[in-house]
Design an enzyme around this catalytic site. Structure first.
Site, PDB file in Angstrom:
ATOM      1  N   ASP A 486      -1.734  12.510  11.490  1.00 51.26           N
ATOM      2  CA  ASP A 486      -1.082  11.657  12.461  1.00 51.26           C
ATOM      3  C   ASP A 486       0.419  11.931  12.832  1.00 51.26           C
ATOM      4  O   ASP A 486       0.857  12.565  11.997  1.00 51.26           O
ATOM      5  CB  ASP A 486      -1.493  10.231  12.150  1.00 51.26           C
ATOM      6  CG  ASP A 486      -0.872   9.277  12.952  1.00 51.26           C
ATOM      7  OD1 ASP A 486      -1.256   9.223  14.082  1.00 51.26           O
ATOM      8  OD2 ASP A 486       0.014   8.169  12.595  1.00 51.26           O
ATOM      9  N   ASP A 683      -1.016   6.717   8.251  1.00 54.51           N
ATOM     10  CA  ASP A 683      -0.315   5.675   7.603  1.00 54.51           C
ATOM     11  C   ASP A 683      -0.329   4.251   8.362  1.00 54.51           C
ATOM     12  O   ASP A 683      -0.264   3.273   7.733  1.00 54.51           O
ATOM     13  CB  ASP A 683       1.289   5.764   7.964  1.00 54.51           C
ATOM     14  CG  ASP A 683       1.764   5.468   9.229  1.00 54.51           C
ATOM     15  OD1 ASP A 683       0.993   6.038  10.434  1.00 54.51           O
ATOM     16  OD2 ASP A 683       2.746   4.833   9.321  1.00 54.51           O
ATOM     17  N   ASP A 687      -5.482   4.689  11.562  1.00 52.68           N
ATOM     18  CA  ASP A 687      -5.827   5.882  10.996  1.00 52.68           C
ATOM     19  C   ASP A 687      -6.769   5.580   9.897  1.00 52.68           C
ATOM     20  O   ASP A 687      -7.473   6.524   9.495  1.00 52.68           O
ATOM     21  CB  ASP A 687      -4.742   6.582  10.363  1.00 52.68           C
ATOM     22  CG  ASP A 687      -3.684   6.804  11.189  1.00 52.68           C
ATOM     23  OD1 ASP A 687      -3.794   7.360  12.424  1.00 52.68           O
ATOM     24  OD2 ASP A 687      -2.277   6.651  11.033  1.00 52.68           O
TER      25      ASP A 687
END
Length: 795
Positions: A486, A683, A687
Site C-alpha cells: 500500500d 496499515d 488494507d
C-alpha cells in the site's frame, strides 16, 4: 417490579419506583428514567409517541409482525398506532441468526457450537463475526488449565522430592506416596486432558499430534496406575531402590503444557475476532432520519431502510452507504481508501458508511444498509480470508500419520515377541518393554521441536521490532516472491506535510507562507494543519486573521494584517477573478503534491505544495527486496498522479491506483492464482481484506488495530526494512525447526529398538521405563538447547 419503557430515551424503568417520576397520558401510566426525560415528554408528548418505529411507508420484510414497544402483547400484521397507548408500532425483531462453526483446515466440518475438529483437533472458527465477546471454547480450556495447575504443581514437587538428600518425603509418606500421586494425577489426565484423549483424535481415529499426546500421557498414566495398585505384577528389573518408578508427573505435566498452548492459541483467535467486532463498531449506533413531514428523529441503525433520508451533522460518522441529496462537506475516507486527505462531497456524491464527516452538514439517501454496506463487506472478506487460509501443516503433523501407528505396531510386536520367546517372567518382561517403547517414543521432543523454535524466533523478531503471530508466517516468509504494498502510511508517512512554497513576482516566500498560515490557522482541514505546521517549522509565526470565511470544497478567504487573502484551489481563485493555473501548479501536481493557490489583494501571490512524504528507509528496503528477486507491486486508493509520483521515487514499476478494498483483495488473489507466494504490506482498515487474503500479511505498527489483527507480521516502527529482517529470521527459524525435528526423530529411531530389547540377546541389557523416561527427557532438553541458539542468530 412492573417493567416499562421511557418514551423519551427508550430505557427500561421500574413503574413502581421510576427515578424520573410518572405521568398519565391518554389514560396510560408512563414512567421516566430521569426528571429531564419527564419534562421533555410533558412539553410535547406527541413528538415522543410518534418518533419510535419506522413510518408505514418504510420497506420491511414480508410477513413482519408489528409490536408496541410499551406493551409487547399488542401485536399487529401491519404498521400503525398502538390501540392502547397510541405509540407507533415497531417491526418485531427477527430471530437471532444461528452461528455456525467450521474448521479452517476441513471446511466440510460444520457444527452449531464451538469445539474441536474431529479430524485434526483444531479449534473451530465461526463462519461469521459473532458479537458475543465470550468464547465458550476458550473459557473451557482456561478452566481446565487452571484446574490442572492445582494438581500438577504439587505433583511436580513430589516427583522432584527424590532428589533431596536422604529422600525425607519418601520416608515420611512411605507406601502412601504412590496413592497420593495417583489422586493428584487422575483429575488432570482424565478430566483436564479429556479433550485430547477423546474428542480430538483417538475417538475418530484421525491420527495427529493430539494422538501422540493422548498416547504418551495415557500409557504413562496407565503404567503408573498398575505400578501403584498392583506393583507385584512387575519384575524386579523395573524397580529402583526396591520401588517401581511412577510416571504420573510427566503425564500430568504434558497435559498442562498442551492446555496452555491451547489457551494461548484461542486467545490469539479471540483477539482477532475482537478486532473485527471493533471494526463493525465504527458504524454509529443511531442515525438521524428525516420524516416525510420534514421532522427529524434519531433511530437505531438497524431501523434504517433503503431510501431513507438521513441528516449527517459535523463530526458525525456517516451511518450507511448512500448519496448526498443536499448540502456539502468534506469526509475523511481514509479507513476505506487509505487517502489521508478528506474528500469534498456535494450533491450527487457517494458516501460510505462509518467514514467521518468534517465541518459541514448534508442530507443523504440510504442506498445500502445492514450487511450490504462496504464496512460489512470488509468485515466478511477479512473473516472469510482468515478461515480459508489453512494453518501451517507442521512437519510433525505430516509424519504423524505413519509415526503413530508405527510406534504402536512396534510396541505390540515387542509385547508379542517377549510373550512368545522371552525368558520368565515372560508376561512381565513383555509389559515392561512395550511400555518402554511407548514412553521413549512419547512426543515431548517432537511436540517441542516446532513451538520452541517459533517461540525463540518470534522473541528474537520482537527485539528487532518484527512481531510474528504464527509459525505459518515464518514458514512462508522465506518463500515469498511477490510483495504487494500500500502507499499511504506504508510507503509514505500517512500525514500531509508542506513540502514546497513558490512565490509569484512581487512577493517573497515568507509573504506567501505568513499570509496562508494566518488564514489556515482558523481552519479545521488537515491541509490547513500541514500549512500551519510547515510555516512554524520554517520559523514563520502566523499572525491573527479576521473576516475568516470557509468555502466548502474550494478553500478559505479572509483578511491578514489589513490585506485580503484567499487560499484554495483554482475554483476559488476564479471567484476572485484570477486564473490560478500556472507552470508551478502543473509541476507540483506532477510530483504528486496537492497545489494550494494563494492570492493577496486580488493578485496571484504563490502556490503551496502539500504532499504525503515517502518514509525514510522505504527506498533502501525495496532495493534490498528487489535484489533478492522479489516482485514489488504498489496498490493504492490514491489518485494515479500521486501514485505514479511515489512509484517513480521508489523505483516501483507495477502499480494500480484508485483501488477500493475489495479490488485490493482481488489483486492479491489474482497474483496467488498465478502461482506466486504473495506478501501484502499495509496499515489501514482498507488494507485488512488484502492482508488476510495474502499468504503473509504485513502490517505497519503505526497503522490501525484491525490491520494489525488481520496481518501475520507487524512491523512495530512501520519501517519496511523490517520485511528484510523478517525474511532472514524466517530462514534461520525454519533451519532450526528442521534440525530440531531431525534430532527428535533420531532419538526415537535409536531409542525404540533399544527399548524393545534389541540389546538383550547380545548383552543381556533391558532398558527400563525409568531409563526410557530419562532418554525422552534428554531429547527434549537437546531440542530446547538448539532452539535457544536462535537468540544469537544473525538476522
Amino acid at each position: 417490579m412492573i417493567p416499562s419503557i421511557d418514551p423519551v430515551c427508550g430505557m427500561k424503568v421500574d413503574l413502581d419506583r421510576p427515578k424520573g417520576g410518572k405521568t398519565i397520558h391518554q389514560g396510560r401510566e408512563l414512567g421516566f428514567c430521569s426528571p429531564g426525560c419527564k419534562a421533555r415528554f410533558e412539553a410535547d408528548p406527541e413528538q415522543y409517541l410518534q418518533r419510535r418505529g419506522p413510518a408505514a411507508s418504510q420497506p420491511v420484510a414480508p410477513g413482519t409482525r408489528w409490536v408496541c414497544p410499551m406493551d409487547p402483547e399488542v401485536i399487529s400484521d401491519r404498521p400503525g398506532p398502538c390501540l392502547k397507548c397510541g405509540m407507533a408500532l415497531e417491526p418485531e425483531s427477527p430471530a437471532p441468526v444461528k452461528t455456525e462453526w467450521t474448521c479452517p483446515m476441513h471446511p466440510q466440518i460444520v457444527r452449531d457450537q464451538p469445539g474441536g475438529c474431529p479430524i485434526c483437533g483444531m479449534a473451530l472458527e465461526p463462519r461469521t463475526v459473532v458479537h458475543e465477546e465470550a468464547n465458550p471454547e476458550l473459557t473451557d480450556m482456561e478452566r481446565r488449565f487452571r484446574f490442572s495447575l492445582i494438581f500438577t504443581v504439587p505433583l511436580f514437587l513430589l516427583g522432584m522430592s527424590d532428589l533431596l538428600p536422604g529422600m525425607p518425603v519418601q520416608h515420611a509418606l512411605g507406601r502412601w506416596l504412590p496413592f497420593i500421586e495417583l489422586a493428584l494425577a487422575t483429575p488432570v489426565v482424565l478430566w483436564a486432558g479429556f479433550p485430547f484423549l477423546v474428542r480430538r483424535s483417538v475417538a475418530t481415529w484421525n491420527l495427529n499430534m493430539f494422538t501422540l499426546i493422548a498416547l504418551g500421557t495415557g500409557v504413562a498414566y496407565s503404567f503408573s496406575l498398575v505400578a501403584s495398585v498392583a506393583p507385584g505384577v512387575l519384575p524386579e528389573s523395573v524397580r529402583q531402590h526396591g520401588v517401581v518408578p511412577l510416571y504420573f508427573e510427566p503425564a500430568a505435566f504434558i497435559v498442562s503444557l498442551v492446555l496452555l498452548g491451547q489457551v494461548l492459541e484461542l486467545r490469539a483467535r479471540a483477539k482477532t475476532r475482537g478486532a473485527l467486532r471493533a471494526l463493525l463498531g465504527l458504524a454509529p449506533k443511531m442515525a438521524r432520519r428525516v420524516r416525510e413531514d420534514g421532522g427529524e428523529e434519531d433511530v437505531p441503525l438497524s431501523l434504517v431502510r433503503v431510501g431513507d433520508v438521513l441528516r449527517v451533522r459535523p463530526g458525525e460518522a456517516v451511518p450507511v452507504d448512500g448519496v448526498v441529496v443536499e448540502g456539502s462537506s468534506t469526509v475523511d475516507e481514509s479507513m476505506v481508501t487509505g487517502e489521508s486527505i478528506p474528500v469534498a462531497k456535494q450533491k450527487g456524491a457517494k458516501v460510505i458508511g462509518a467514514t467521518v464527516n468534517g465541518t459541514g452538514a448534508f442530507l443523504m439517501r440510504a442506498e445500502r444498509v445492514g450487511d450490504a454496506t462496504m464496512l460489512a463487506q470488509i468485515v466478511r472478506m477479512v473473516s472469510a480470508a482468515q478461515r480459508s487460509r489453512a494453518p501451517i501443516q507442521r512437519i510433525a503433523d505430516r509424519v504423524a500419520a505413519w509415526f503413530v501407528p508405527a510406534v504402536a505396531l512396534c510396541a505390540a510386536t515387542t509385547f508379542v515377541a517377549w510373550v512368545v520367546a522371552g525368558p520368565q517372567p515372560a508376561l512381565a518382561h513383555a509389559i515392561v518393554n512395550a511400555v518402554s517403547v511407548l514412553i521413549i517414543a512419547c512426543p515431548c521432543a517432537l511436540g517441542l521441536a516446532t513451538p520452541m523454535s517459533i517461540m525463540v524466533g518470534t522473541g528474537r523478531g520482537a527485539s528487532m521490532g518484527v512481531l510474528v503471530r504464527n509459525a505459518e508466517a515464518l514458514e512462508l516468509m522465506e518463500k515469498v516472491d511477490t510483495l504487494v504494498v500500500d502507499k499511504t502510511g506504508t510507503l509514505t508517512e500517512g500525514k500531509p506535510k508542506l513540502v514546497a512554497v513558490e512565490a509569484a513576482a512581487g512577493f517573497t516566500v515568507e509573504d506567501v507562507l505568513r499570509a496562508a498560515a494566518a488564514l489556515e490557522r482558523a481552519s479545521e482541514h488537515p491541509l490547513a494543519h500541514a500549512i500551519v505546521a510547515g510555516a512554524r517549522e520554517r520559523g514563520v509565526e502566523p499572525p491573527a486573521a479576521s473576516s475568516f470565511q470557509s468555502v466548502t470544497g474550494k478553500g478559505v478567504r479572509g483578511e491578514v494584517a489589513g490585506r485580503r487573502v484567499a487560499v484554495g484551489n483554482a475554483a476559488l481563485l476564479r471567484e476572485e477573478g484570477l486564473d490560478g493555473e500556472s507552470a508551478d501548479t502543473d509541476r507540483l501536481r506532477a510530483a504528486g503534491q496537492t497545489a494550494m493557490l494563494v492570492a493577496i489583494d486580488g493578485r496571484p501571490a504563490g502556490v503551496l505544495g502539500v504532499a504525503d512524504p515517502v518514509k525514510a528507509g522505504a527506498a533502501d528496503a525495496l532495493r534490498a527486496l528487489r535484489a533478492e528477486g522479489i516482485r514489488v507491486v504498489m496498490v493504492t486508493g490514491d489518485g494515479r498522479a500521486t501514485a505514479e509520483s511515489v512509484a517513480r521515487q521508489l523505483g516501483i514499476e507495477e502499480l494500480e491506483a484508485e483501488v477500493l478494498p475489495p479490488r485490493k483483495a482481488e489483486v492479491v488473489q489474482r497474483l496467488r492464482s498465478e502461482g506466486r507466494i504473495v506478501a501484502m504490506a499495509g496499515d489501514g482498515i482498507n488494507d485488512a481484506p488484502a492482508l488476510a487474503a495474502a499468504h503473509v500479511g504485513i502490517a505497519m505498527g503505526t497503522g490501525t488495530d484491525v490491520a494489525m489483527e488481520s496481518a501475520d507480521i507487524t512491523l512495530l516502527k512501520g519501517d519496511l526494512r523490517g520485511i528484510v529482517r523478517a525474511r532472514r529470521l524466517s530462514r534461520a527459524t525454519l533451519r532450526n525447526i528442521r534440525q530440531n525435528l531431525f534430532w527428535a526423530f533420531a532419538y526415537n529411531v535409536l531409542g525404540v529398538p533399544i527399548a524393545a530389547g534389541a540389546l538383550y540377546p547380545p548383552l543381556g541389557i533391558l532398558l527400563s521405563p525409568m531409563i526410557a523416561s530419562a532418554a525422552m527427557s534428554f531429547s527434549s532438553v537437546s531440542v530446547i538447547a538448539n532452539a535457544l541458539r536462535l537468540r544469537r542468530a544473525a538476522v
